[in-house]
Motif scaffolding. Structure first.
Motif, PDB file in Angstrom:
ATOM      1  N   ALA A 284     -22.729  -5.525 -10.585  1.00 13.65           N
ATOM      2  CA  ALA A 284     -21.659  -5.878  -9.639  1.00 13.65           C
ATOM      3  C   ALA A 284     -21.787  -4.894  -8.374  1.00 13.65           C
ATOM      4  O   ALA A 284     -21.616  -3.785  -8.529  1.00 13.65           O
ATOM      5  N   ALA A 285     -22.311  -5.568  -7.393  1.00  6.84           N
ATOM      6  CA  ALA A 285     -22.651  -4.826  -6.038  1.00  6.84           C
ATOM      7  C   ALA A 285     -21.154  -4.771  -5.408  1.00  6.84           C
ATOM      8  O   ALA A 285     -20.766  -5.677  -4.748  1.00  6.84           O
ATOM      9  N   GLN A 286     -20.827  -3.359  -5.009  1.00  2.00           N
ATOM     10  CA  GLN A 286     -19.677  -3.012  -4.220  1.00  2.00           C
ATOM     11  C   GLN A 286     -20.369  -2.972  -2.800  1.00  2.00           C
ATOM     12  O   GLN A 286     -21.317  -3.057  -2.595  1.00  2.00           O
ATOM     13  N   GLN A 287     -19.228  -2.713  -2.059  1.00  2.00           N
ATOM     14  CA  GLN A 287     -19.347  -2.499  -0.534  1.00  2.00           C
ATOM     15  C   GLN A 287     -18.964  -1.139   0.023  1.00  2.00           C
ATOM     16  O   GLN A 287     -17.786  -1.212   0.649  1.00  2.00           O
ATOM     17  N   PRO A 288     -19.666   0.155  -0.535  1.00  2.00           N
ATOM     18  CA  PRO A 288     -18.870   0.974  -0.243  1.00  2.00           C
ATOM     19  C   PRO A 288     -18.585   1.540   1.111  1.00  2.00           C
ATOM     20  O   PRO A 288     -17.644   2.209   1.434  1.00  2.00           O
ATOM     21  N   ALA A 289     -19.672   1.331   1.955  1.00  2.00           N
ATOM     22  CA  ALA A 289     -19.437   1.634   3.489  1.00  2.00           C
ATOM     23  C   ALA A 289     -18.376   0.862   3.917  1.00  2.00           C
ATOM     24  O   ALA A 289     -17.362   1.459   4.742  1.00  2.00           O
ATOM     25  N   GLU A 290     -18.200  -0.307   3.806  1.00  2.00           N
ATOM     26  CA  GLU A 290     -17.108  -1.245   4.088  1.00  2.00           C
ATOM     27  C   GLU A 290     -15.633  -0.779   3.693  1.00  2.00           C
ATOM     28  O   GLU A 290     -14.845  -0.844   4.199  1.00  2.00           O
ATOM     29  N   ILE A 291     -15.829  -0.275   2.252  1.00  2.00           N
ATOM     30  CA  ILE A 291     -14.501   0.286   1.699  1.00  2.00           C
ATOM     31  C   ILE A 291     -14.229   1.495   2.568  1.00  2.00           C
ATOM     32  O   ILE A 291     -12.984   1.852   2.625  1.00  2.00           O
ATOM     33  N   GLY A 292     -15.258   2.357   2.801  1.00  3.07           N
ATOM     34  CA  GLY A 292     -14.717   3.519   3.635  1.00  3.07           C
ATOM     35  C   GLY A 292     -14.147   3.386   4.945  1.00  3.07           C
ATOM     36  O   GLY A 292     -13.214   4.050   5.243  1.00  3.07           O
ATOM     37  N   ARG A 293     -14.886   2.506   5.551  1.00  2.59           N
ATOM     38  CA  ARG A 293     -14.502   1.683   6.942  1.00  2.59           C
ATOM     39  C   ARG A 293     -13.083   1.333   7.087  1.00  2.59           C
ATOM     40  O   ARG A 293     -12.029   1.723   7.536  1.00  2.59           O
ATOM     41  N   THR A 294     -12.797   0.587   5.989  1.00  2.00           N
ATOM     42  CA  THR A 294     -11.449  -0.381   5.831  1.00  2.00           C
ATOM     43  C   THR A 294     -10.345   0.866   5.504  1.00  2.00           C
ATOM     44  O   THR A 294      -9.325   0.716   6.324  1.00  2.00           O
ATOM     45  N   ALA A 295     -10.594   1.943   4.677  1.00  2.00           N
ATOM     46  CA  ALA A 295      -9.612   2.899   4.400  1.00  2.00           C
ATOM     47  C   ALA A 295      -9.399   3.701   5.470  1.00  2.00           C
ATOM     48  O   ALA A 295      -7.981   3.817   5.866  1.00  2.00           O
ATOM     49  N   ILE A 296     -10.092   3.960   6.560  1.00  2.00           N
ATOM     50  CA  ILE A 296      -9.709   4.758   7.821  1.00  2.00           C
ATOM     51  C   ILE A 296      -8.986   3.808   8.596  1.00  2.00           C
ATOM     52  O   ILE A 296      -8.044   4.315   9.339  1.00  2.00           O
ATOM     53  N   ARG A 297      -9.383   2.706   8.897  1.00  2.00           N
ATOM     54  CA  ARG A 297      -8.853   1.688   9.682  1.00  2.00           C
ATOM     55  C   ARG A 297      -7.256   1.407   9.079  1.00  2.00           C
ATOM     56  O   ARG A 297      -6.648   1.283  10.027  1.00  2.00           O
ATOM     57  N   ASN A 298      -7.170   1.549   7.823  1.00  2.00           N
ATOM     58  CA  ASN A 298      -5.924   1.465   7.439  1.00  2.00           C
ATOM     59  C   ASN A 298      -4.903   2.883   7.942  1.00  2.00           C
ATOM     60  O   ASN A 298      -3.631   2.483   7.970  1.00  2.00           O
ATOM     61  N   VAL A 299      -5.642   3.923   7.912  1.00  2.00           N
ATOM     62  CA  VAL A 299      -4.978   5.223   8.468  1.00  2.00           C
ATOM     63  C   VAL A 299      -4.526   4.810   9.718  1.00  2.00           C
ATOM     64  O   VAL A 299      -3.271   5.228  10.042  1.00  2.00           O
ATOM     65  N   ALA A 300      -5.428   4.224  10.711  1.00  2.00           N
ATOM     66  CA  ALA A 300      -4.934   4.261  11.918  1.00  2.00           C
ATOM     67  C   ALA A 300      -3.946   3.157  12.025  1.00  2.00           C
ATOM     68  O   ALA A 300      -3.010   3.281  12.893  1.00  2.00           O
ATOM     69  N   LYS A 301      -3.919   1.952  11.441  1.00  2.00           N
ATOM     70  CA  LYS A 301      -2.585   0.995  11.349  1.00  2.00           C
ATOM     71  C   LYS A 301      -1.439   1.669  10.858  1.00  2.00           C
ATOM     72  O   LYS A 301      -0.400   1.458  11.583  1.00  2.00           O
ATOM     73  N   LEU A 302      -1.469   2.577  10.026  1.00  2.00           N
ATOM     74  CA  LEU A 302      -0.350   3.237   9.316  1.00  2.00           C
ATOM     75  C   LEU A 302       0.173   4.221  10.477  1.00  2.00           C
ATOM     76  O   LEU A 302       1.604   4.177  10.532  1.00  2.00           O
ATOM     77  N   LEU A 303      -0.606   4.975  11.110  1.00  2.00           N
ATOM     78  CA  LEU A 303      -0.201   5.705  12.193  1.00  2.00           C
ATOM     79  C   LEU A 303       0.245   5.253  13.345  1.00  2.00           C
ATOM     80  O   LEU A 303       0.828   5.686  14.193  1.00  2.00           O
ATOM     81  N   ALA A 304      -0.168   4.073  13.583  1.00  2.00           N
ATOM     82  CA  ALA A 304       0.266   3.294  14.500  1.00  2.00           C
ATOM     83  C   ALA A 304       1.647   2.221  14.255  1.00  2.00           C
ATOM     84  O   ALA A 304       2.250   1.532  15.240  1.00  2.00           O
ATOM     85  N   GLY A 305       2.272   2.651  13.415  1.00  2.00           N
ATOM     86  CA  GLY A 305       3.483   1.860  12.701  1.00  2.00           C
ATOM     87  C   GLY A 305       3.551   0.673  11.822  1.00  2.00           C
ATOM     88  O   GLY A 305       4.421   0.187  11.553  1.00  2.00           O
ATOM     89  N   GLN A 306       2.175   0.392  11.465  1.00  2.00           N
ATOM     90  CA  GLN A 306       2.140  -1.035  10.964  1.00  2.00           C
ATOM     91  C   GLN A 306       2.168  -0.838   9.435  1.00  2.00           C
ATOM     92  O   GLN A 306       2.364   0.454   8.902  1.00  2.00           O
ATOM     93  N   THR A 307       2.905  -1.816   8.495  1.00  3.48           N
ATOM     94  CA  THR A 307       3.359  -1.675   7.251  1.00  3.48           C
ATOM     95  C   THR A 307       1.785  -1.903   6.322  1.00  3.48           C
ATOM     96  O   THR A 307       1.210  -2.860   6.734  1.00  3.48           O
ATOM     97  N   LEU A 308       1.523  -1.242   5.595  1.00  2.50           N
ATOM     98  CA  LEU A 308       0.266  -1.546   4.910  1.00  2.50           C
ATOM     99  C   LEU A 308       0.626  -2.052   3.355  1.00  2.50           C
ATOM    100  O   LEU A 308       1.695  -1.731   2.738  1.00  2.50           O
ATOM    101  N   PRO A 309      -0.365  -2.874   2.833  1.00  3.53           N
ATOM    102  CA  PRO A 309      -0.197  -3.240   1.259  1.00  3.53           C
ATOM    103  C   PRO A 309      -0.386  -2.287   0.385  1.00  3.53           C
ATOM    104  O   PRO A 309      -1.034  -1.413   0.765  1.00  3.53           O
ATOM    105  N   ARG A 310      -0.271  -2.452  -0.814  1.00  3.87           N
ATOM    106  CA  ARG A 310      -0.343  -1.198  -1.815  1.00  3.87           C
ATOM    107  C   ARG A 310      -1.634  -1.134  -1.851  1.00  3.87           C
ATOM    108  O   ARG A 310      -2.042  -0.082  -2.289  1.00  3.87           O
ATOM    109  N   GLU A 311      -2.360  -2.125  -2.131  1.00  5.67           N
ATOM    110  CA  GLU A 311      -3.615  -2.177  -2.467  1.00  5.67           C
ATOM    111  C   GLU A 311      -4.577  -2.968  -1.047  1.00  5.67           C
ATOM    112  O   GLU A 311      -4.221  -4.233  -0.890  1.00  5.67           O
ATOM    113  N   THR A 312      -5.698  -2.692  -0.897  1.00  4.44           N
ATOM    114  CA  THR A 312      -6.626  -3.556   0.068  1.00  4.44           C
ATOM    115  C   THR A 312      -7.961  -3.634  -0.801  1.00  4.44           C
ATOM    116  O   THR A 312      -8.607  -2.861  -1.087  1.00  4.44           O
TER     117      THR A 312
END
Length: 334
Positions: A284-312
């Motif tokens: 089962a092939a994951q997308q680790p680089a995409e997972i990493g990028r998504t996590a950081i973009r979620n940080v940016a969304k959070l610090l900009a005041g957006q509400t995040l889901p529990r899991e992405t």
């Protein structure tokens, strides 16, 4: 009475379910272009801590490097630390990061009992905590693959390939790591509906470091205990480095009738799946680089005041002997 009548689900049905799972995953494949659609995100002036349990594995290194690059791309300053698979060092680094009071901490993997007290301390100190592959209640958001889907699809592929009957070997050394636990539980959930499939006890324990060599040694010993062809049908692991060692052991012993199964999509394992003469059955092939990028973009969304889901969730693709070439092209890791 045949196994098909006993379970209510025949081999053809299993194949259909496996193919359907792969098709759904393919349809949901997230590209880096899609993740970059929101150009308004920024981490300018922000210090983002990235804590990795280790970076010796393809998944970990890809996610770690992608996070560092994404923080820089969004204008922030990464504070990146790698514990080298040493729990004592990991705890010490988390303590140091908390003292530095970054704008957020992102933890990549880790045994929950080891890291969770320190994730709580960070949260209590007012530092937002996000994670990659960590099921912690102290994490605002966890970016991960759908490990329930991965576990189910991989188990269905395995059961289909062995015709719904036979002994299988399972590596189960990291049940304290959330994704590994979920994948293993899904294996057990699928197997219980196929009474002619048996997980041989005791289960094997994969280790870090020297994972490949240790898996090779353990499987060689198992083969000596079960010398008859057909006495073992498959070998399962929650990630693909034990699968690599197991596959090598089978090839060395001339037991290529046994198939191996794992998770992550490391290039060397996908190459084995692509080899028609290799015992590697599926990965089962994951997308680790995409997972990493998504996590950081979620940080940016959070610090900009957006509400995040529990899991992405970032989709994974099940690569088997029939589709691995297409999967490799889709993921761009050929």
């Amino acid at each position: 009475m045949t196994n098909e009548h006993t379970t209510g689900l025949g081999r053809r049905d299993i194949l259909k379910l496996t193919a359907a799972g792969a098709a759904l995953a393919t349809a949901g494949l997230i590209s880096s272009k899609a993740a970059a659609a929101d150009d308004a995100l920024s981490l300018k002036g922000k210090r983002i801590a990235i804590s990795a349990t280790g970076t010796d594995h393809y998944f970990d290194l890809q996610a770690y490097n992608a996070q560092i690059d994404e923080v820089k791309k969004l204008g922030g300053t990464p504070i990146a630390v790698d514990a080298g698979r040493n729990d004592g060092k990991l705890v010490s680094q988390l303590q140091t990061l908390i003292a530095q009071r970054p704008d957020a901490i992102v933890q990549i993997l880790g045994t929950l009992s080891v890291i969770d007290p320190w994730l709580k301390k960070a949260r209590d100190a007012g530092i937002p905590v996000l994670t990659v592959d960590v099921g912690s209640t102290n994490s605002i958001n966890n970016t991960t693959s759908d490990n329930w889907g991965i576990g189910k699809d991989l188990a269905l592929q395995l059961v289909s390939d062995i015709g719904g009957e036979g002994n299988i070997i399972a590596f189960n050394g990291f049940y304290g790591v959330t994704p590994c636990a979920i994948r293993y539980d899904q294996l057990v959930n699928v197997v219980k509906y196929f009474p002619k499939v048996k997980i041989i006890q005791p289960e094997l324990r994969d280790v870090i470091p020297n994972t490949v060599q240790d898996a090779f040694t353990q499987i060689t010993a198992i083969l000596n205990k079960y010398p008859e062809k057909g006495s073992i049908k498959a070998i399962w692991s929650a990630w693909d480095i034990p699968q690599l060692g197991a596959t090598q052991a089978l090839a060395a012993a001339g037991r290529t009738e046994i198939r191996t199964y794992g998770v992550d999509g490391s290039p060397e394992v996908l190459q084995l799946v692509a080899d028609p003469n290799s015992p590697a059955g599926a990965d089962a092939a994951q997308q680790p680089a995409e997972i990493g990028r998504t996590a950081i973009r979620n940080v940016a969304k959070l610090l900009a005041g957006q509400t995040l889901p529990r899991e992405t969730y970032v989709p994974a693709l099940l690569a088997n002997k029939g589709n691995v070439a297409d999967i490799v092209r889709s993921l761009g890791i050929g």
